[in-house]
Design a protein around this motif. Structure first.
Motif, mmCIF file in Angstrom:
data_model
loop_
_atom_site.group_PDB
_atom_site.id
_atom_site.type_symbol
_atom_site.label_atom_id
_atom_site.label_comp_id
_atom_site.label_asym_id
_atom_site.label_seq_id
_atom_site.Cartn_x
_atom_site.Cartn_y
_atom_site.Cartn_z
ATOM 1 N N PHE A 29 0.841 -1.196 0.000
ATOM 2 C CA PHE A 29 0.000 0.000 0.000
ATOM 3 C C PHE A 29 0.873 1.242 0.000
ATOM 4 N N ALA A 30 0.510 2.202 -0.839
ATOM 5 C CA ALA A 30 1.082 3.543 -0.775
ATOM 6 C C ALA A 30 0.002 4.345 -0.055
ATOM 7 N N ARG A 31 -0.697 5.220 -0.710
ATOM 8 C CA ARG A 31 -1.880 5.831 -0.086
ATOM 9 C C ARG A 31 -3.038 4.850 -0.139
ATOM 10 N N THR A 32 -3.112 4.108 -1.235
ATOM 11 C CA THR A 32 -4.111 3.056 -1.415
ATOM 12 C C THR A 32 -3.381 1.806 -1.889
ATOM 13 N N LEU A 33 -4.115 0.754 -2.130
ATOM 14 C CA LEU A 33 -3.517 -0.486 -2.626
ATOM 15 C C LEU A 33 -2.771 -0.218 -3.920
ATOM 16 N N MET A 34 -1.526 -0.673 -3.988
ATOM 17 C CA MET A 34 -0.775 -0.550 -5.241
ATOM 18 C C MET A 34 -0.467 -1.903 -5.856
ATOM 19 N N ALA A 35 -0.411 -2.970 -5.051
ATOM 20 C CA ALA A 35 -0.120 -4.302 -5.587
ATOM 21 C C ALA A 35 -0.558 -5.351 -4.571
ATOM 22 N N TRP A 38 -1.771 -12.978 -5.575
ATOM 23 C CA TRP A 38 -2.764 -14.041 -5.507
ATOM 24 C C TRP A 38 -1.999 -15.329 -5.224
ATOM 25 N N GLU A 39 -2.700 -16.370 -4.876
ATOM 26 C CA GLU A 39 -2.073 -17.638 -4.508
ATOM 27 C C GLU A 39 -1.265 -18.255 -5.642
ATOM 28 N N ASP A 40 -1.642 -18.030 -6.849
ATOM 29 C CA ASP A 40 -1.089 -18.752 -7.991
ATOM 30 C C ASP A 40 -0.044 -17.969 -8.796
ATOM 31 N N GLY A 41 0.699 -17.075 -8.143
ATOM 32 C CA GLY A 41 1.735 -16.327 -8.835
ATOM 33 C C GLY A 41 1.216 -15.202 -9.704
ATOM 34 N N VAL A 42 0.029 -14.723 -9.394
ATOM 35 C CA VAL A 42 -0.579 -13.624 -10.146
ATOM 36 C C VAL A 42 -0.546 -12.375 -9.277
ATOM 37 N N LEU A 43 -0.192 -11.274 -9.887
ATOM 38 C CA LEU A 43 -0.072 -9.988 -9.210
ATOM 39 C C LEU A 43 -1.150 -9.039 -9.714
ATOM 40 N N THR A 44 -1.821 -8.359 -8.800
ATOM 41 C CA THR A 44 -2.755 -7.284 -9.151
ATOM 42 C C THR A 44 -2.002 -5.961 -9.051
ATOM 43 N N VAL A 45 -2.102 -5.140 -10.085
ATOM 44 C CA VAL A 45 -1.531 -3.795 -10.071
ATOM 45 C C VAL A 45 -2.513 -2.836 -10.719
ATOM 46 N N LYS A 46 -2.253 -1.552 -10.546
ATOM 47 C CA LYS A 46 -3.036 -0.514 -11.208
ATOM 48 C C LYS A 46 -2.301 -0.079 -12.469
ATOM 49 N N THR A 47 -3.074 0.197 -13.511
ATOM 50 C CA THR A 47 -2.498 0.675 -14.757
ATOM 51 C C THR A 47 -3.503 1.554 -15.486
ATOM 52 N N GLY A 48 -3.004 2.451 -16.266
ATOM 53 C CA GLY A 48 -3.854 3.247 -17.135
ATOM 54 C C GLY A 48 -3.958 2.636 -18.520
ATOM 55 N N LEU A 90 5.039 -1.693 -11.401
ATOM 56 C CA LEU A 90 4.894 -1.273 -10.009
ATOM 57 C C LEU A 90 5.052 0.229 -9.847
ATOM 58 N N LEU A 91 5.918 0.839 -10.625
ATOM 59 C CA LEU A 91 6.074 2.290 -10.543
ATOM 60 C C LEU A 91 4.809 2.997 -11.029
ATOM 61 N N GLU A 92 4.205 2.500 -12.104
ATOM 62 C CA GLU A 92 2.946 3.094 -12.567
ATOM 63 C C GLU A 92 1.848 2.897 -11.523
ATOM 64 N N SER A 93 1.788 1.712 -10.937
ATOM 65 C CA SER A 93 0.775 1.438 -9.926
ATOM 66 C C SER A 93 0.973 2.344 -8.714
ATOM 67 N N TYR A 94 2.206 2.551 -8.330
ATOM 68 C CA TYR A 94 2.542 3.454 -7.224
ATOM 69 C C TYR A 94 2.058 4.866 -7.532
ATOM 70 N N ARG A 95 2.306 5.294 -8.747
ATOM 71 C CA ARG A 95 1.871 6.631 -9.177
ATOM 72 C C ARG A 95 0.342 6.739 -9.130
ATOM 73 N N LEU A 96 -0.344 5.715 -9.616
ATOM 74 C CA LEU A 96 -1.805 5.735 -9.635
ATOM 75 C C LEU A 96 -2.402 5.578 -8.234
ATOM 76 N N ALA A 97 -1.645 5.010 -7.319
ATOM 77 C CA ALA A 97 -2.113 4.895 -5.929
ATOM 78 C C ALA A 97 -2.023 6.238 -5.215
ATOM 79 N N GLY A 98 -1.501 7.256 -5.910
ATOM 80 C CA GLY A 98 -1.501 8.603 -5.369
ATOM 81 C C GLY A 98 -0.217 9.042 -4.711
ATOM 82 N N SER A 99 0.861 8.308 -4.957
ATOM 83 C CA SER A 99 2.103 8.655 -4.277
ATOM 84 C C SER A 99 3.080 9.454 -5.127
#
Length: 104
Positions: A29-35, A38-48, A90-99
């Motif tokens: 988490f940065a300000r909000t969830l950034m990444a 999941w159990e199976d080697g899958v990552l959730t991230v934010k992207t535009g 991850l850097l884009e997701s960090y940016r979109l999380a508001g940091s």
């Protein structure tokens, strides 16, 4: 191929990021969830660029019906992502999380 350890290392190297559990999996988490893992080697991230990423490489990037209500979220199979691409995601997701301010 990127690993959970790579995700953890890069996320925690960013200012203000903390790690805690979400849905019983590691999440960052940065300000909000950034990444989140999941159990199976899958990552959730934010992207535009969700549609473009999934169209260019559907074996790596996708989303489920659950994610339709969150158009910035995409799932990435870490087995198909190299470390440089992971860092960009991850850097884009960090940016979109508001940091970070937007680029460009």
């Amino acid at each position: 191929m990127a690993s959970v350890d790579d995700v953890r290392f890069f996320c925690l190297s960013l200012p203000g990021v903390s790690e805690r559990r979400s849905w019983n999996q590691p999440a960052w988490f940065a300000r909000t969830l950034m990444a989140r893992m999941w159990e199976d080697g899958v990552l959730t991230v934010k992207t535009g660029e969700r549609e473009a990423l999934a169209a260019m490489n559907p074996e790596t990037y996708y989303w489920t019906p659950h994610h339709n209500r969150s158009p910035q979220l995409i799932l990435a199979r870490l087995a198909h992502v190299d470390r440089d691409e992971l860092q960009e995601l991850l850097l884009e997701s960090y940016r979109l999380a508001g940091s970070l301010p937007p680029t460009g």
